[in-house]
Scaffold this active site. Sequence first.
Site, PDB file in Angstrom:
ATOM      1  N   ASP A  66      -7.284  30.009 -25.983  1.00 24.43           N
ATOM      2  CA  ASP A  66      -8.345  30.192 -25.014  1.00 24.43           C
ATOM      3  C   ASP A  66      -8.131  31.501 -24.251  1.00 24.43           C
ATOM      4  O   ASP A  66      -7.017  32.030 -24.180  1.00 24.43           O
ATOM      5  CB  ASP A  66      -8.379  29.027 -24.026  1.00 24.43           C
ATOM      6  CG  ASP A  66      -8.747  27.714 -24.696  1.00 24.43           C
ATOM      7  OD1 ASP A  66      -9.399  27.760 -25.759  1.00 24.43           O
ATOM      8  OD2 ASP A  66      -8.371  26.655 -24.160  1.00 24.43           O
ATOM      9  N   ARG A  67      -9.198  31.987 -23.653  1.00 18.39           N
ATOM     10  CA  ARG A  67      -9.158  33.292 -22.996  1.00 18.39           C
ATOM     11  C   ARG A  67      -7.999  33.418 -22.010  1.00 18.39           C
ATOM     12  O   ARG A  67      -7.318  34.450 -21.960  1.00 18.39           O
ATOM     13  CB  ARG A  67     -10.489  33.546 -22.272  1.00 18.39           C
ATOM     14  CG  ARG A  67     -10.546  34.871 -21.547  1.00 18.39           C
ATOM     15  CD  ARG A  67     -11.847  35.037 -20.789  1.00 18.39           C
ATOM     16  NE  ARG A  67     -11.860  36.284 -20.028  1.00 18.39           N
ATOM     17  CZ  ARG A  67     -12.813  36.606 -19.151  1.00 18.39           C
ATOM     18  NH1 ARG A  67     -13.823  35.781 -18.946  1.00 18.39           N
ATOM     19  NH2 ARG A  67     -12.746  37.748 -18.496  1.00 18.39           N
TER      20      ARG A  67
END
Length: 325
Positions: free
Chosen positions: A149-150
């Site tokens: 995830d970011r």
Amino acid sequence: MKIILEQDYARLDRFLTERFPEIPRSQWDLWIRSGKVAVKGQAVTKSGTRLRAGDEVETEVPDITPPGLHLLPEDLDLPTLYEDDRIWILDKPAGVVVHPGPGHPTGTVANALLGRLQKEALALQETQAAEDDDEEAAPLWPGLVHRLDRFTTGCLVTAKDAQAQASIQAQFKARTVDKRYLALVRNSRRLPELGSFLIDEPIGRHRLERLKMCITTSGRPAQTRVKVLARVAGLALVECELLTGRTHQIRVHLGHLGAPILGDPLYGGPTRWQDEEKRAILCEHPMLHAWKLSLDHPGSGERVAVMAPLPPPFQTLLERLGIEI
């Protein structure tokens, strides 16, 4: 997909954008004008169509075609944990996106990988549907075999040629890649005092909140092994071993236990906390770190193992809490 409206909406495109926020409004406008959205059983072609409570809207969620033809090499300074002529394992910083998408056309790991290769060695592949957006699914971009995830930090492996990509992807599917994460979570009575335990709950996309995943009987099998390493100030440091690779898997599973990750409000995690001296703790992103990763080298077959050091915000927070790993 059929949706029964619970309230009035002034515009059809506004309703669809609110219902599916990951799809840009401009994409919905094109989808509607192409006659691919029906209201009360009749196709409509105007984005400004007014909707009333009780109306039935029928549509399929449009694919977002990645800007693959415009993916250019970029010279990005991303820390390396291991690299040779076949693979590159980096220590992904918080905020760096793995592959281009809406709002992030450049500055991604995919751009950085092409920048390292300096040539068009890998062919882009077609976009998959959101429901197949798993680590174990076929990659969307050249050289990518899994995702973070970011705002998740730590170990991320990429491949420099198609054969290496296929080899590593096969290892993910066979569950021979060892992935260990560290997470700082809200303490929960459902976390054991000692030892490890297995969370075995299927995960699928949330029916209403399309950016979220959830525990659902219609989801895909998902398994996470969790071990409690420390407890202090109402928090717990846990090690998570991914046995499968579903989207947001650790975040969903821990949230399901009542132990959401600190700094992860999407799944119930607080962004503010207090240490034992009642001093404020602020978290701008989830305290989730891809700590260790090991796999078989696609060329030699030898085991490659790496460990990513904790990023400064995570390390500083553990020091404040008196936790050593």
